[in-house]
Design a protein around this motif. Structure first.
Motif, PDB file in Angstrom:
ATOM      1  N   THR A  56       0.850  -1.181   0.000  1.00 55.15           N
ATOM      2  CA  THR A  56       0.000   0.000   0.000  1.00 55.15           C
ATOM      3  C   THR A  56       0.892   1.240   0.000  1.00 55.15           C
ATOM      4  OG1 THR A  56      -1.945   1.000   1.042  1.00 55.15           O
ATOM      5  CG2 THR A  56      -0.220   0.191   2.522  1.00 55.15           C
ATOM      6  N   TYR A  62      -1.142   6.084  -3.513  1.00 57.78           N
ATOM      7  CA  TYR A  62      -0.482   4.781  -3.516  1.00 57.78           C
ATOM      8  C   TYR A  62       0.956   5.034  -3.983  1.00 57.78           C
ATOM      9  CZ  TYR A  62       0.749   0.012  -4.853  1.00 57.78           C
ATOM     10  OH  TYR A  62       1.392  -1.212  -4.983  1.00 57.78           O
ATOM     11  N   ILE A 107      -4.914  -0.241  -2.803  1.00 59.95           N
ATOM     12  CA  ILE A 107      -4.681   0.976  -3.573  1.00 59.95           C
ATOM     13  C   ILE A 107      -5.412   2.121  -2.870  1.00 59.95           C
ATOM     14  CG2 ILE A 107      -4.745   2.018  -5.869  1.00 59.95           C
ATOM     15  CD1 ILE A 107      -3.068  -0.559  -5.630  1.00 59.95           C
ATOM     16  N   LEU A 125      -6.648  -7.043  -5.547  1.00 61.63           N
ATOM     17  CA  LEU A 125      -6.527  -5.596  -5.352  1.00 61.63           C
ATOM     18  C   LEU A 125      -7.796  -5.060  -4.710  1.00 61.63           C
ATOM     19  CD1 LEU A 125      -4.944  -4.290  -8.706  1.00 61.63           C
ATOM     20  CD2 LEU A 125      -3.835  -4.469  -6.475  1.00 61.63           C
ATOM     21  N   TYR A 126      -7.619  -4.254  -3.668  1.00 62.01           N
ATOM     22  CA  TYR A 126      -8.700  -3.490  -3.065  1.00 62.01           C
ATOM     23  C   TYR A 126      -8.369  -2.020  -3.287  1.00 62.01           C
ATOM     24  CZ  TYR A 126      -9.712  -7.919  -0.738  1.00 62.01           C
ATOM     25  OH  TYR A 126     -10.002  -9.237  -0.472  1.00 62.01           O
ATOM     26  N   MET A 127      -9.385  -1.191  -3.530  1.00 55.99           N
ATOM     27  CA  MET A 127      -9.122   0.173  -3.973  1.00 55.99           C
ATOM     28  C   MET A 127     -10.007   1.180  -3.257  1.00 55.99           C
ATOM     29  SD  MET A 127      -8.852   1.273  -7.971  1.00 55.99           S
ATOM     30  CE  MET A 127      -7.884   2.686  -8.507  1.00 55.99           C
ATOM     31  N   GLU A 128      -9.435   2.302  -2.926  1.00 57.51           N
ATOM     32  CA  GLU A 128     -10.191   3.416  -2.356  1.00 57.51           C
ATOM     33  C   GLU A 128     -11.060   4.012  -3.460  1.00 57.51           C
ATOM     34  OE1 GLU A 128     -11.484   7.104  -0.866  1.00 57.51           O
ATOM     35  OE2 GLU A 128     -10.038   6.991  -2.512  1.00 57.51           O
ATOM     36  N   ALA A 131      -9.727   6.731  -5.798  1.00 58.66           N
ATOM     37  CA  ALA A 131      -8.410   6.505  -6.397  1.00 58.66           C
ATOM     38  C   ALA A 131      -8.551   6.237  -7.892  1.00 58.66           C
ATOM     39  CB  ALA A 131      -7.710   5.347  -5.705  1.00 58.66           C
ATOM     40  N   ALA A 173     -11.717   4.277 -10.009  1.00 56.02           N
ATOM     41  CA  ALA A 173     -11.922   3.077  -9.195  1.00 56.02           C
ATOM     42  C   ALA A 173     -13.160   2.317  -9.661  1.00 56.02           C
ATOM     43  CB  ALA A 173     -12.044   3.465  -7.723  1.00 56.02           C
ATOM     44  N   VAL A 182      -9.910  -4.690 -10.013  1.00 55.41           N
ATOM     45  CA  VAL A 182      -9.904  -4.755  -8.559  1.00 55.41           C
ATOM     46  C   VAL A 182     -11.076  -5.601  -8.076  1.00 55.41           C
ATOM     47  CG1 VAL A 182      -8.780  -2.505  -8.369  1.00 55.41           C
ATOM     48  CG2 VAL A 182     -11.274  -2.637  -8.252  1.00 55.41           C
ATOM     49  N   LEU A 185     -14.231  -2.030  -3.719  1.00 55.59           N
ATOM     50  CA  LEU A 185     -13.932  -0.637  -3.405  1.00 55.59           C
ATOM     51  C   LEU A 185     -14.283  -0.342  -1.948  1.00 55.59           C
ATOM     52  CD1 LEU A 185     -15.345   1.198  -6.565  1.00 55.59           C
ATOM     53  CD2 LEU A 185     -13.113   0.104  -6.253  1.00 55.59           C
TER      54      LEU A 185
END
Length: 259
Positions: A56, A62, A107, A125-128, A131, A173, A182, A185
């Motif tokens: 991260t 990131y 991310i 993958l996990y994402m904000e 992002a 995202a 990903v 979210l």
């Protein structure tokens, strides 16, 4: 192993977290960080105390990708610079795609250039939710890297991959979720309260089972990754020696300094 300058290493049971930490440059990755990241990935892969490795960034990014300013201030002859930087880059990219355990990318903010392309090599993958991924290679007069010439079309399809790699499209995202880049979210405040407890539970999974299943799934073909990494680095070395690339990079840096 010496403590890396721009990486924070933390251990939580069998879960190791690597945080890219260069806040002054939005977590840009310089040549030293390339090598350090490769060393940390390779070390975790053979460490019996690690089941899950998490990548991260610190703060709101990131990573803003390659620290181009560091390359431009390097006074060595261009051939020597390219030989050392591309050798280290090749080693870092390989450390991603040869990692045999569970590799998770969180991310937390924009993932730009090489940071975005290598993130795609993670298993999950996990994402904000605010992002984005941004790979402005042609805007810099360069070319695809991090095996993205192979992984992006395989994941997203040719048209969306071309939009990313040729037309410098900024993938949100929401798009990343839509195109299977990903898994899920999260809001920024949910990383610690919702996501991190889940990741700690992943650390309790039998590592041999995870490795066996990962090998069976083969998200990407290893030979194809090796070939893509080699082709891209060869093309990148040629691009860096063109006037077109130098002008594009200088124009990019000038615009960036005015922001």
């Amino acid at each position: 192993m010496a403590t890396p300058e721009h990486l924070l290493i933390e251990q939580f049971g069998t879960v190791r977290r690597i945080t890219i930490h260069n806040p002054r440059k939005k977590n840009a990755i310089n040549l030293q960080a390339y090598g350090d990241l490769a060393d940390q990935l390779n070390s975790a892969d053979i460490d019996d105390g690690v089941t899950v490795l998490v990548l991260t960034g610190s703060g709101d990014f990131y990573s803003s990708g390659n620290d181009i300013s560091a390359l431009l201030t390097d006074e060595r002859p261009v051939e020597q610079r390219l030989e050392s930087s591309h050798g280290t880059l090749a080693r870092m990219v390989k450390a991603f795609y040869s990692f045999s355990k569970l590799l998770i990318g969180v991310i937390n903010g924009p993932a730009i250039g090489i940071a975005g392309t290598t993130a795609v090599l993670c298993d999950v993958l996990y994402m904000e939710e605010t992002a984005y991924f941004y790979t402005p290679f042609t805007a810099l007069g360069l070319c695809a890297e991090g095996c993205s010439s192979y992984t992006f079309p395989k994941l997203m399809g040719t048209s969306k991959a071309s939009e990313m790699l040729l037309l410098n499209h900024r993938m949100s995202a929401q798009e990343a979720l839509q195109f299977n880049v990903v898994a899920e979210l999260f809001k920024r405040q949910e990383f610690e309260s919702k996501l991190w407890p889940r990741i700690l539970q992943y650390g309790e999974l039998p590592v041999g089972s995870v490795k066996a299943t990962k090998q069976l799934m083969k998200k990407f073909d290893l030979d194809q990754l090796e070939q893509a990494n080699k082709r891209e680095l060869e093309a990148l070395a040629k691009r860096w020696q063109t006037e077109e690339a130098m002008l594009a990079v200088m124009n990019f840096m000038t615009r960036k300094s005015k922001m």
